[in-house]
Design a protein around this motif. Structure first.
Motif, PDB file in Angstrom:
ATOM      1  N   TRP A   8      36.026   3.297 -19.497  1.00 23.10           N
ATOM      2  CA  TRP A   8      35.607   4.605 -18.534  1.00 23.10           C
ATOM      3  C   TRP A   8      35.969   5.864 -19.448  1.00 23.10           C
ATOM      4  CZ3 TRP A   8      38.430   8.282 -15.924  1.00 23.10           C
ATOM      5  CH2 TRP A   8      37.743   9.579 -15.816  1.00 23.10           C
ATOM      6  N   LEU A   9      37.591   5.218 -20.215  1.00 26.17           N
ATOM      7  CA  LEU A   9      38.275   6.378 -21.709  1.00 26.17           C
ATOM      8  C   LEU A   9      37.498   5.760 -22.035  1.00 26.17           C
ATOM      9  CD1 LEU A   9      42.214   5.407 -20.176  1.00 26.17           C
ATOM     10  CD2 LEU A   9      40.189   8.059 -19.698  1.00 26.17           C
ATOM     11  N   THR A  10      37.593   4.623 -23.006  1.00 15.65           N
ATOM     12  CA  THR A  10      36.711   4.116 -24.008  1.00 15.65           C
ATOM     13  C   THR A  10      35.212   4.894 -24.642  1.00 15.65           C
ATOM     14  OG1 THR A  10      37.708   2.364 -24.373  1.00 15.65           O
ATOM     15  CG2 THR A  10      36.173   2.854 -25.231  1.00 15.65           C
ATOM     16  N   ALA A  11      34.362   4.900 -23.480  1.00  8.61           N
ATOM     17  CA  ALA A  11      33.504   5.432 -23.600  1.00  8.61           C
ATOM     18  C   ALA A  11      33.475   6.991 -23.112  1.00  8.61           C
ATOM     19  CB  ALA A  11      32.409   5.171 -21.371  1.00  8.61           C
ATOM     20  N   ILE A  12      33.765   7.366 -22.245  1.00  7.12           N
ATOM     21  CA  ILE A  12      34.741   9.660 -22.839  1.00  7.12           C
ATOM     22  C   ILE A  12      34.712   9.476 -24.426  1.00  7.12           C
ATOM     23  CG2 ILE A  12      36.214  11.270 -22.077  1.00  7.12           C
ATOM     24  CD1 ILE A  12      36.072  10.066 -19.241  1.00  7.12           C
ATOM     25  N   TYR A  13      35.632   8.679 -25.114  1.00  7.07           N
ATOM     26  CA  TYR A  13      36.477   8.991 -26.566  1.00  7.07           C
ATOM     27  C   TYR A  13      34.895   8.830 -27.612  1.00  7.07           C
ATOM     28  CZ  TYR A  13      41.099  10.193 -26.240  1.00  7.07           C
ATOM     29  OH  TYR A  13      42.062  10.972 -26.372  1.00  7.07           O
ATOM     30  N   ASP A  14      34.289   7.608 -26.971  1.00  4.00           N
ATOM     31  CA  ASP A  14      33.442   7.493 -27.884  1.00  4.00           C
ATOM     32  C   ASP A  14      32.122   8.700 -27.025  1.00  4.00           C
ATOM     33  OD1 ASP A  14      33.823   5.122 -29.019  1.00  4.00           O
ATOM     34  OD2 ASP A  14      32.989   3.786 -27.214  1.00  4.00           O
ATOM     35  N   LEU A  15      31.814   9.401 -26.245  1.00  2.00           N
ATOM     36  CA  LEU A  15      31.700  11.091 -26.609  1.00  2.00           C
ATOM     37  C   LEU A  15      32.158  11.853 -26.688  1.00  2.00           C
ATOM     38  CD1 LEU A  15      28.663  12.217 -24.978  1.00  2.00           C
ATOM     39  CD2 LEU A  15      30.136  12.268 -23.140  1.00  2.00           C
TER      40      LEU A  15
END
Length: 420
Positions: A408-415
């Motif tokens: 989830w944190l990775t997806a936020i930083y990808d966004l």
């Protein structure tokens, strides 16, 4: 992930500075990676090159000196068509010599020097923005390594929890064996699970070590063993509603360069006015009837208008217009693909957030099932093998929760990377 590994495999060796200690944030890693990347030195090179080009363009307003010399022989010379009685007039010599210095000072160059300076500045801006784009790509590589290490750490912690649970189960089964409820095969079953957990722990350690070494190469620092990676706080992450990527600035800089180049085309075919002084020494001088060597000078105002530049003026402007249209198309393509990525990443963030809402409840239920299984083993109604299965199910549920959180944190930083 394989592409990332190949990238780091071919990175040149770097000299590490003092090791980092305490906590290391992802933002700090991104700063160090940019500062350590060899391409960062191009900023100074671009700025210095532009400064030299600007200085050279500015010298167009300085007086221009031209020295020339000539020696020639011609088959015929100008002669007077008259013969006066008693008067002899020598004609021009067929061998002639000239050496002179021409000094000119520009009065108006049609804006040529000014537009040349603007082209240099606009070209520098394009190169700087292209470099920003190249360096911005480092952020995604740092993100992948940073969150990869966080995931390794979470798996290592959960593995230690599993080993502790297995050790507790072994002690419990051992007590059961002493009371005749369990046998040696049951103890061996738990011992096998313990060995497999220890084996997995070593594999996790090697995986984390490989990621950490790649991160050290990227940031150019040795990470101390006591250093821990700081898990980002999602509440402190700013997500922009608009796309503010460096690529947008690059497209803008390219468009500005094309507009200035159009102005330079106009300045190229404008008339040029200048003052000039020409001094020389030769034969003949300004007096064509004088056969001796003599000095001379000429001064005045000069206008030069090169109409040849008009021949290609239309095509040159059309080429720049096509370049501008191509840049606009590339901008639209970039925005199209980026918006698609943002939609996918936003859906990924939402999906993982929904999954996390059930993790705690699943873990609580798995813990209840495992406790019930332990009670059944104590009563002799359940085998140790089935207990191990329930223990692993509980361990898997806890691991899923940690994995969902890191993803989830990775997806936020990808966004965040895709937008700004």
């Amino acid at each position: 992930m394989k592409r990332i590994f190949h990238f780091f495999l071919f990175l040149p060796a770097v000299c590490f500075s003092a090791p980092l200690q305490a906590q290391l944030s992802i933002e700090r890693c991104q700063e160090l990676a940019k500062a350590n990347y060899p391409l960062i030195h191009r900023y100074d090179i671009i700025a210095q090159t532009a400064a030299y080009n600007l200085a050279n363009a500015g010298k167009g307003h300085l007086p221009q000196l031209l020295f020339s010399a000539k020696a020639s022989y011609q088959s015929h010379v100008t002669a007077l068509p008259l013969q006066l009685p008693g008067i002899h007039i020598d004609g021009l010599t067929k061998d002639q010599y000239f050496a002179g210095l021409d000094i000119s000072q520009s009065l108006w160059d049609g804006g040529l020097v000014r537009t040349q300076k603007e082209v240099v500045k606009a070209g520098e801006a394009v190169e700087q923005e292209q470099l920003n784009v190249d360096l911005y790509a480092l952020e995604k590589r740092v993100n992948q390594l940073f969150f990869g290490i966080l995931l390794w750490d979470a798996q290592l912690n959960q593995n230690q929890t599993l080993q502790a649970d297995l050790q507790r189960s072994y002690a419990m089964v051992e007590a059961f064996a002493q009371n005749g409820i369990a046998n040696q095969a049951d103890l061996d079953a738990v011992a096998v699970e313990q060995l497999m957990a220890r084996q997995q722990y070593q594999q996790l350690l090697y995986g984390r070590k490989a990621y950490m070494e790649m991160l050290e190469i990227m940031i150019g620092r040795t990470i101390d063993e006591s250093t821990s990676l700081e898990k980002p706080n999602p509440h402190n992450i700013h997500l922009s509603s608009q796309i503010n990527r460096p690529e947008i600035n690059l497209f803008d800089a390219q468009s500005q360069l094309f507009e200035i180049q159009k102005s330079a085309i106009v300045a190229g075919y404008m008339p040029k006015f200048s003052l000039f002084v020409q001094g020389g020494y030769g034969r003949p001088g300004l007096n064509m009837l004088n056969r001796d060597f003599s000095p001379f000078y000429i001064g005045g105002i000069r206008m030069v208008w090169n109409f040849g530049a008009l021949y290609t003026h239309k095509n040159d402007r059309l080429k720049l217009t096509l370049n501008q249209q191509n840049t606009d198309i590339m901008r639209e393509v970039f925005l199209y693909h980026t918006n698609l990525e943002i939609k996918q990443q936003d859906a990924q963030v939402e999906r993982l957030l929904k999954a996390m809402q059930y993790d705690d409840e699943i873990i609580a239920l798995r813990e209840n099932i495992r406790r019930a299984a332990e009670a059944k083993v104590a009563n002799g109604t359940l085998s140790v093998t089935e207990l191990m299965r329930e223990l692993h199910a509980e361990h898997l549920a806890k691991q899923e929760k940690m994995t969902h959180e890191i993803e989830w944190l990775t997806a936020i930083y990808d966004l965040k990377y895709s937008t700004n």
